[in-house]
Design a protein around this motif. Structure first.
Motif, PDB file in Angstrom:
ATOM      1  N   PHE A  80      50.091  40.478  38.911  1.00 36.70           N
ATOM      2  CA  PHE A  80      48.796  40.719  39.536  1.00 36.70           C
ATOM      3  C   PHE A  80      48.334  39.532  40.369  1.00 36.70           C
ATOM      4  CE2 PHE A  80      48.679  43.568  35.833  1.00 36.70           C
ATOM      5  CZ  PHE A  80      48.520  44.769  36.513  1.00 36.70           C
ATOM      6  N   ALA A  81      48.637  38.319  39.923  1.00 39.50           N
ATOM      7  CA  ALA A  81      48.174  37.121  40.621  1.00 39.50           C
ATOM      8  C   ALA A  81      49.049  35.934  40.263  1.00 39.50           C
ATOM      9  CB  ALA A  81      46.723  36.821  40.238  1.00 39.50           C
ATOM     10  N   ASN A  82      49.204  35.032  41.211  1.00 40.98           N
ATOM     11  CA  ASN A  82      49.845  33.750  40.940  1.00 40.98           C
ATOM     12  C   ASN A  82      48.746  32.736  40.658  1.00 40.98           C
ATOM     13  OD1 ASN A  82      52.491  34.589  41.372  1.00 40.98           O
ATOM     14  ND2 ASN A  82      52.340  34.249  43.571  1.00 40.98           N
ATOM     15  N   SER A  83      48.788  32.128  39.502  1.00 35.86           N
ATOM     16  CA  SER A  83      47.805  31.102  39.158  1.00 35.86           C
ATOM     17  C   SER A  83      48.230  29.777  39.779  1.00 35.86           C
ATOM     18  CB  SER A  83      47.711  30.941  37.639  1.00 35.86           C
ATOM     19  OG  SER A  83      47.140  32.075  37.055  1.00 35.86           O
ATOM     20  N   LEU A  84      47.346  29.209  40.591  1.00 36.76           N
ATOM     21  CA  LEU A  84      47.629  27.940  41.244  1.00 36.76           C
ATOM     22  C   LEU A  84      46.959  26.775  40.530  1.00 36.76           C
ATOM     23  CD1 LEU A  84      47.204  29.170  44.923  1.00 36.76           C
ATOM     24  CD2 LEU A  84      49.300  29.076  43.546  1.00 36.76           C
ATOM     25  N   ALA A  85      45.747  27.006  40.048  1.00 43.04           N
ATOM     26  CA  ALA A  85      45.015  25.987  39.287  1.00 43.04           C
ATOM     27  C   ALA A  85      43.909  26.684  38.518  1.00 43.04           C
ATOM     28  CB  ALA A  85      44.416  24.925  40.210  1.00 43.04           C
ATOM     29  N   TRP A  86      43.547  26.106  37.370  1.00 42.63           N
ATOM     30  CA  TRP A  86      42.448  26.672  36.587  1.00 42.63           C
ATOM     31  C   TRP A  86      41.915  25.631  35.625  1.00 42.63           C
ATOM     32  CZ3 TRP A  86      43.859  26.150  31.598  1.00 42.63           C
ATOM     33  CH2 TRP A  86      45.225  26.256  31.275  1.00 42.63           C
ATOM     34  N   VAL A  87      40.676  25.859  35.211  1.00 39.29           N
ATOM     35  CA  VAL A  87      40.072  25.098  34.136  1.00 39.29           C
ATOM     36  C   VAL A  87      39.152  26.049  33.380  1.00 39.29           C
ATOM     37  CG1 VAL A  87      38.101  24.208  35.471  1.00 39.29           C
ATOM     38  CG2 VAL A  87      38.903  22.959  33.450  1.00 39.29           C
ATOM     39  N   VAL A  88      39.226  25.991  32.060  1.00 38.57           N
ATOM     40  CA  VAL A  88      38.318  26.750  31.206  1.00 38.57           C
ATOM     41  C   VAL A  88      37.344  25.741  30.620  1.00 38.57           C
ATOM     42  CG1 VAL A  88      38.080  28.245  29.190  1.00 38.57           C
ATOM     43  CG2 VAL A  88      40.091  28.475  30.685  1.00 38.57           C
ATOM     44  N   MET A  89      36.107  25.830  31.067  1.00 38.05           N
ATOM     45  CA  MET A  89      35.036  24.957  30.594  1.00 38.05           C
ATOM     46  C   MET A  89      34.358  25.633  29.402  1.00 38.05           C
ATOM     47  SD  MET A  89      35.158  22.325  32.608  1.00 38.05           S
ATOM     48  CE  MET A  89      33.538  21.535  32.556  1.00 38.05           C
ATOM     49  N   PRO A  90      33.479  24.940  28.690  1.00 34.46           N
ATOM     50  CA  PRO A  90      32.852  25.563  27.512  1.00 34.46           C
ATOM     51  C   PRO A  90      32.136  26.884  27.804  1.00 34.46           C
ATOM     52  CG  PRO A  90      32.515  23.211  27.448  1.00 34.46           C
ATOM     53  CD  PRO A  90      33.134  23.520  28.786  1.00 34.46           C
ATOM     54  N   ASP A  91      31.543  27.019  29.008  1.00 30.85           N
ATOM     55  CA  ASP A  91      30.770  28.235  29.293  1.00 30.85           C
ATOM     56  C   ASP A  91      31.143  28.936  30.601  1.00 30.85           C
ATOM     57  OD1 ASP A  91      29.781  26.422  31.110  1.00 30.85           O
ATOM     58  OD2 ASP A  91      27.678  26.685  30.552  1.00 30.85           O
ATOM     59  N   HIS A  92      32.264  28.578  31.200  1.00 32.31           N
ATOM     60  CA  HIS A  92      32.712  29.247  32.425  1.00 32.31           C
ATOM     61  C   HIS A  92      34.160  28.865  32.719  1.00 32.31           C
ATOM     62  CE1 HIS A  92      31.545  25.293  34.051  1.00 32.31           C
ATOM     63  NE2 HIS A  92      32.332  25.559  35.072  1.00 32.31           N
ATOM     64  N   PHE A  93      34.720  29.538  33.714  1.00 32.52           N
ATOM     65  CA  PHE A  93      36.027  29.087  34.203  1.00 32.52           C
ATOM     66  C   PHE A  93      36.078  29.141  35.716  1.00 32.52           C
ATOM     67  CE2 PHE A  93      37.459  33.622  33.397  1.00 32.52           C
ATOM     68  CZ  PHE A  93      37.855  33.957  34.685  1.00 32.52           C
ATOM     69  N   HIS A  94      36.982  28.321  36.263  1.00 35.97           N
ATOM     70  CA  HIS A  94      37.344  28.335  37.679  1.00 35.97           C
ATOM     71  C   HIS A  94      38.832  28.661  37.721  1.00 35.97           C
ATOM     72  CE1 HIS A  94      33.600  26.404  38.896  1.00 35.97           C
ATOM     73  NE2 HIS A  94      33.780  25.544  37.903  1.00 35.97           N
ATOM     74  N   TRP A  95      39.213  29.549  38.616  1.00 33.71           N
ATOM     75  CA  TRP A  95      40.603  29.993  38.684  1.00 33.71           C
ATOM     76  C   TRP A  95      40.987  30.133  40.149  1.00 33.71           C
ATOM     77  CZ3 TRP A  95      42.141  35.531  36.692  1.00 33.71           C
ATOM     78  CH2 TRP A  95      43.529  35.623  36.531  1.00 33.71           C
TER      79      TRP A  95
END
Length: 152
Positions: A56-71
């Motif tokens: 479905f998607a290639n993950s290039l970068a991500w971070v899971v923070m305590p209350d959100h994520f950036h992907w």
């Protein structure tokens, strides 16, 4: 523009394009810091990996923070809405199973931004993975366990 709830306004004009790279951000419901718990955060990470394994998607970068994520993802098939619905649904099931709770994990909607220039990617990836440093959660990036980038 009509007066719509924020989650509906986010959808206006949204167009997802295969092979386009997007920065996606979403928050937990009521900004609850659910992912302070490492194992709960890993449930989200596992869904990022599943999305990639299933094409479905290639993950290039991500971070899971305590209350959100950036992907940062390259969309491969389907829509962003489908990708996010699947990611939120499966991570909610996993966290609820792990914790023994039955809660709604995520806020409705998400924010996305299509990236326009190839050279933005590393800069955006650095911004993403540096979130724990800016938030004061760690002093060194290597001390935060819930991030990754293909350039590292």
């Amino acid at each position: 523009m009509p007066d719509l709830p924020a989650s509906n306004r986010l959808r206006i004009g949204r167009y997802a394009e295969s092979n386009r790279i997007y920065l996606i951000t979403t928050n937990t419901r009521d900004r609850e810091p659910i992912f302070k718990d490492f194992n709960s955060g890993r449930a989200v990470v596992n869904q990022f990996r599943c999305a990639q394994d299933q094409g479905f998607a290639n993950s290039l970068a991500w971070v899971v923070m305590p209350d959100h994520f950036h992907w940062l993802v390259e969309l491969q098939q389907g829509s962003l809405c489908d990708l996010m619905q699947r990611t939120k649904s499966m991570s909610t099931k996993a966290v609820n199973q792990f914790t023994g709770r039955k809660v709604t994990l995520w806020q409705k909607g998400f924010h996305d931004r299509a990236l326009r220039r190839e050279e933005e990617l590393v800069k955006v990836a650095r911004y993403i993975v540096a979130n724990p440093l800016r938030a004061g959660l760690v002093e060194k990036l290597g001390d935060y366990p819930l991030w990754d980038a293909i350039w590292v």
